[in-house]
Write an enzyme that holds these catalytic residues in place. Structure first.
Site: not given
Lengths: 573, 88
Positions: B14-16
């Site tokens: 769940l990155h940027t």
């Protein structure tokens, strides 16, 4: 004694202690507040958040329209983060609980998030601290604006040593305490370089052994000879003393005499000033200079990492015009190449990005008419206060000038309806700095009042080299002189003046070549003004005219360089 | 209150960008929405909170929603996660 060699970005020689500049390290004013101040502190915080939000929205749209979708999404994330409700609640609670001023509280909350990210196991998440640094810097700038100035805490005059220096880093450090700059990365034509020259700060780049320099307590930075001296003895210091003193006098004294207005043999010559900051103009004595030939308006954006609104621009332009007392001021509308857009935004996340295709100048502004209109309105309103000219950067097609003129006319009728004053006859000029427009000069001349040659970009177009490399050798290239000759002839044919506002006119040898082929109007940065004025007053146009054929028919840059150098040393020294 | 387990299928977790899509989606709902991962519970409308969770690829999260549109919020979020947040 140890010496390190580098590349000169800005000339001068200084000695002093080292300041190790670390990007993103902010000094935050920390003090306790009373309960009665909670409301005003929160109000200040809300305003800072709102301003940051507005800026980031604008930035996101610009990046979305002109860079790429990926970066726009990263800025979208910053936009969410800057107004994050959890964060805002945490700041409010910390302020109330510990009575810390809101800047301090904000800094601590953001620091906590940063620490948590650094604790994560994935490199991918650790790297996102760059986003937090960008956001923090932006909000703190708004929190500190006109209240507490936040900048790296330089206590005594020092030579700044850093990996790299962005234009806004340079803007936010105290110039009075900046003796010189040494960086690992950065080129002659980088925007930080232009700023360093404007502030007359000696600057050497391309230094790989930054860490070694940092360990010395005192060094000599001899930018003129592209040398850094470590381990200095008293004897060495003494031998440098007179040069250091001379430079200090030169630095403090921008110009002491009136700028020359003719050559040795009495040929009229205009020497104008290039400027980018209102403060830089305010330091000038209008009685000594002839005008501002290039006011780089995009520097207003670099100061703010965003594009200021019409009123902020109007106040800045008005201040420049009032200070100049009716001397001409040429406002160049925003010149945002992709590189300058990046420089302006100064986002950590966009720093080490790929090379972009060319775009910028007036073409970019016409694609973003709301930015162009606000700027033209601000310039027109300011024109009521002085002698205003407008210049369009990076003109590629005649069509661009025609469309800009239509916009100008629309704005004029708007201003009339609103009852706002402006000067009716404002001269409009085109910067000649692309190869495509070289083919349309006669047609272009019908629509503008002057041509101004931007030698930096022209060299990029004609000779194709990167902005971060040393451009000086390009100034002697035969292609440059032939192109400039063509522009002068087109200007003469149409009866409009042609000037050179690029760095080439500040090069003592290149200036002889320019004068030889017919240039009588230049605009140079304040650091070059005194020396160039002196040189012009010593040039004999009759004599230097004899160089025309050997310059225009030369087969290499070296041939031209040799001719110009010989002339300089025989005739001017 | 509605609770549901969702799986993060994106390559980098769940990155940027997925986090941005997630916050943008849940912010449209009136309900309070929380995410729980490794025993830590955060507000799903807070991007900073989501980022510091550092949700790894393939991780399971508990979504919890409270409010008038809780079911809709959870269902929509589940669907978005299955679609890899419209990325990749």
């Amino acid at each position: 004694m140890k010496t390190i060699k580098g590349i000169k970005i800005s000339s001068g020689v200084v000695s002093g202690p080292i300041f190790n500049f670390e990007r993103g390290k902010l000094t935050v004013p920390k003090h306790f507040i009373r309960e009665a101040d909670f409301d005003s502190e929160l109000e200040r915080f809300n305003t800072a958040i709102r301003k940051s939000k507005d800026e980031l929205t604008q930035v996101r749209d610009l990046v979305h329209n002109h860079l790429d979708e990926d970066h726009a999404k990263i800025i979208e994330a910053q936009l969410l983060a800057v107004q994050d409700e959890e964060m805002i609640t945490a700041v409010r609670e910390l302020m109330v609980r510990e009575k810390k001023n809101v800047t301090w509280a904000y800094f601590e909350v953001m620091d906590d998030y940063e620490k948590l990210l650094l604790k994560t196991f994935s490199q991918f998440f650790k790297e996102r601290t760059a986003d937090l640094k960008d956001i923090k810097k932006r909000v703190i700038y708004h929190l500190s604006h006109e209240k507490d100035i936040i900048q790296p805490e330089i206590i005594k005059p020092s030579i700044i040593v850093a990996e790299k220096m962005s234009p806004s880093d340079l803007m936010h450090i105290d110039h009075k305490l900046t003796l010189g700059i040494i960086t690992r990365y950065g080129g002659v034509d980088s925007h930080a370089g232009i700023l360093a020259r404007a502030f007359r700060v000696p600057y050497i780049s391309n230094i790989n052994r930054i860490q070694e320099i940092v360990s010395y307590s005192e060094i000599i930075l001899d930018a003129d000879n592209e040398t850094i001296l470590l381990d200095i003895t008293d004897d060495i210091k003494a031998s440098y003393e007179s040069r250091i003193q001379d430079f200090r006098r030169h630095r403090d004294n921008i110009i002491s005499d009136k700028v020359a207005n003719s050559t040795k043999d009495g040929v009229p010559y205009h020497i104008y000033l290039n400027a980018g900051f209102v403060d830089e103009v305010k330091a000038m004595d209008p009685a000594l200079i002839q005008g501002i030939g290039l006011f780089r308006t995009e520097f207003l954006c670099i100061e703010r990492n965003s594009i200021p609104d019409e009123n902020v621009q109007f106040q800045a332009y008005k201040a420049v015009l009032e200070k100049m007392n009716d001397l001409p001021v040429v406002f160049r509308v925003y010149d945002f190449g992709r590189d300058k857009l990046l420089a302006m935004l100064d986002l950590e996340i966009l720093q080490e990005d790929h090379v972009f295709d060319e775009w910028g100048g007036i073409g970019f502004l016409l694609d973003n008419p709301e930015i162009l209109k606000a700027q033209l309105r601000a310039i027109l309103r300011a024109s009521a206060y002085g002698n205003t000219r407008i210049m369009l950067p990076l003109v590629m097609f005649v069509e661009e000038v025609v469309r800009t003129k239509e916009i100008l006319e629309t704005i004029k009728s708007e201003l009339k309806r609103e009852g706002l004053a402006f000067a009716e006859n404002i001269e409009l000029g085109a910067m000649i700095e692309t190869s495509s427009v070289l083919e349309e000069l006669d047609e272009l001349a019908k629509y503008v009042d002057f041509f101004s040659i931007g030698t930096n970009d022209l060299a990029l177009y004609l000779l194709g080299s990167g902005r971060m490399t040393d451009l000086t050798k390009n100034y002697y290239h035969p292609k440059m002189f032939r192109a400039i000759d063509k522009i002068i002839k087109a200007g003469n044919k149409a009866g409009i003046p042609v000037d050179v506002c690029g760095e080439m006119a500040s090069d003592p040898y290149a200036l002889i070549g320019l004068t030889a082929i017919g240039i009588r109007f230049i605009s140079v940065s304040s650091s070059a003004l005194a020396a160039i004025s002196d040189e012009v007053s010593k040039i004999d146009v009759q004599q230097c005219g004899k160089l025309v054929n050997s310059i225009l028919n030369a087969d290499s840059a070296f041939t031209i360089y040799s001719h110009l150098k010989k002339f300089y040393h025989e005739q001017l020294e | 209150m509605v609770r549901k387990e969702i799986k993060i299928l994106n390559k980098y977790g769940l990155h940027t960008r997925p986090a941005t899509a997630l916050v943008t989606l849940v912010s449209k709902f009136k309900s309070d929405v929380f995410l729980e991962y490794n025993g830590v519970k955060v507000n799903a409308k807070s991007i900073l909170g989501l980022l510091v969770l550092a949700v790894e690829p393939g991780a399971n999260l508990i979504v919890e929603a409270n409010g008038v549109d809780e079911q809709e919020a959870v269902d929509n979020l589940d669907r978005l996660a299955q679609q890899k947040f419209n990325l990749e």
